[in-house]
Structures are given as C-alpha cells and as structure tokens.
Design an enzyme around this catalytic site. Structure first.
Site, mmCIF file in Angstrom:
data_model
loop_
_atom_site.group_PDB
_atom_site.id
_atom_site.type_symbol
_atom_site.label_atom_id
_atom_site.label_comp_id
_atom_site.label_asym_id
_atom_site.label_seq_id
_atom_site.Cartn_x
_atom_site.Cartn_y
_atom_site.Cartn_z
ATOM 1 N N CYS A 290 0.861 -1.098 -0.008
ATOM 2 C CA CYS A 290 0.132 0.036 -0.131
ATOM 3 C C CYS A 290 0.926 1.313 -0.002
ATOM 4 O O CYS A 290 1.912 1.512 0.525
ATOM 5 C CB CYS A 290 -0.733 0.082 1.380
ATOM 6 S SG CYS A 290 -2.131 1.476 1.301
ATOM 7 N N CYS B 172 -6.049 0.112 7.071
ATOM 8 C CA CYS B 172 -5.780 0.545 5.823
ATOM 9 C C CYS B 172 -6.926 1.458 5.378
ATOM 10 O O CYS B 172 -8.138 1.341 5.634
ATOM 11 C CB CYS B 172 -5.708 -0.487 4.680
ATOM 12 S SG CYS B 172 -5.425 0.146 3.068
HETATM 13 CO CO CO Z 1 -3.385 1.405 3.229
#
Ligand code: CO
Length: 213
Positions: free
Chosen positions: A41, A100
């Site tokens: 990410c 996230c």
């Molecule tokens: Co993330």
C-alpha cells in the site's frame, strides 16, 4: 518541516552510507539484483525497505492505494513483468496492512473522489466475503477485509499471464500474502504461498482458514 531539511537529510544519509561502505553507490550503479518484489500500500506508515531491513538494491517495490493487483493496471503489471522476466526475483509479496484507509473507506461506503473507482476492486473483495464479514464487529470486519484483500490480490498475481508463463517455463518464483500491523510493526504471513499453478487453490483455501490476530 521545511523542504530544505529533506535535502540535508539526504546529504547526511548519502555520506553515512559511504562511510559504512565506500563502494556502496559504485556497486549499486552497476546493477540491481533484488530477489524480492514487494507489492504494498502507498500508506506512508508502511515503508517497505525499512520494515524488512533491506538495503537499496535488495527490494523491488510497487505500491498503490490498498495494494490492489488487477489485470487492467498496466503500471502494476509492468512492474511484475520486469521484476520476474528481467530481474528474476524469487519471491513476490503482496503486503497489506491493518488500518488501511482505502479498505476502511470501502467498508464505510465513504466517498473520496476519483479514488472510489480504484477502490471498487476492494468492494469486489468485500462482496465476495460478505457472509463472513457480516458475523464480525465493525473493527474486526475492517481488519478481516484488510486480510481478505491481501489474499485475493495475491491470488490475482498468481493468475496473471506473467506469473502463469513464468511457471510454465519452470521458474520457481513464489507468491505470498503478508499483512503488516501498524500497532506493533510486525509482518504476519497470511498462509498464502504459491510457487506453481497447482498450488493456487490450496494456498487460497489455507489462507482463508488460517487463524489471524
Ligand atoms: Co493502506
């Protein structure tokens, strides 16, 4: 922090790298030979190299919001193809993280703009696993969706023609699913590991039933 501080930090970093190892940049200039491809990410709290203690030259990296791997993303697929066919990496790690923001936005049905279109891919994961997610509390469900997203994206990596062709050629490149905890700084394998087409279903099933925190 003024931007000039970043450039000063950089100069200090370069100097200390040479002090530790006088040939450091000379060697890196010649070639890179990373054994690993990290697909993670973009989150600023998940700095790939630092987390796994690898130096420049040792980790090939692709990052996007919510570590998504889809067949229509020429950017991600190009990284994957170059890493496997040219650099010859031995391992591909799809690494998600708890907390996230992209996954949370999907769970909450939050509208953030253009990024919503990208996050539709996480929406697909949520829909596929809605029966399991519905049994959990909100916090647990978001954590679980972070994990499920890793497992699904790792599976997508395996199903790309790039990995399929590599395996057909006899390459032993392995694909893994990991998740990182912002709370404790630890990486946890999610039970997904595949190094052959025949491994995919078993890896997927194992990962789905593997106990997590
Ligand atoms: Co993330």
């Amino acid at each position: 922090m003024p931007l000039s501080r970043l450039l000063e930090n950089n100069a200090a970093w370069a100097e200390s790298a040479v002090q530790r190892d006088p040939d450091f940049f000379t060697r890196l200039q010649q070639q890179q030979a990373p054994e690993y491809l990290w697909i993670g990410c973009s989150d600023s709290r998940v700095p790939a190299n630092e987390i796994v203690g690898l130096a420049p030259g040792e980790l090939f990296v692709h990052r996007n919001v919510a570590n998504i791997v889809v067949d229509t993303d020429l950017n991600c697929l190009s990284v994957l193809q170059y890493a496997i066919d040219v650099l010859g990496v031995k391992h591909v790690m799809v690494t998600g993280h708890y907390g996230c923001g992209g996954v949370r936005a999907v769970f909450d049905g939050e509208r953030l703009g253009l990024i919503d279109k990208w996050l539709r891919h996480v929406e697909d994961v949520k829909r596929r696993h809605q029966t399991e997610l519905a049994l959990l509390s909100t916090d647990q469900a978001i954590d679980r969706l972070c994990e499920l997203n890793v497992i699904e994206q790792a599976r997508h990596v395996c199903e790309t023609t790039i990995v399929q062709d590599a395996w057909r050629r006899g390459s032993r490149v392995a694909v893994h699913g990991w998740i990182y905890g912002l709370r404790d700084g630890l990486l946890r394998p999610l039970g997904f590991s595949a190094a052959h087409t025949d491994d995919i279903d078993a890896a997927y099933r194992t990962a789905l039933v593997s106990p997590t925190v």
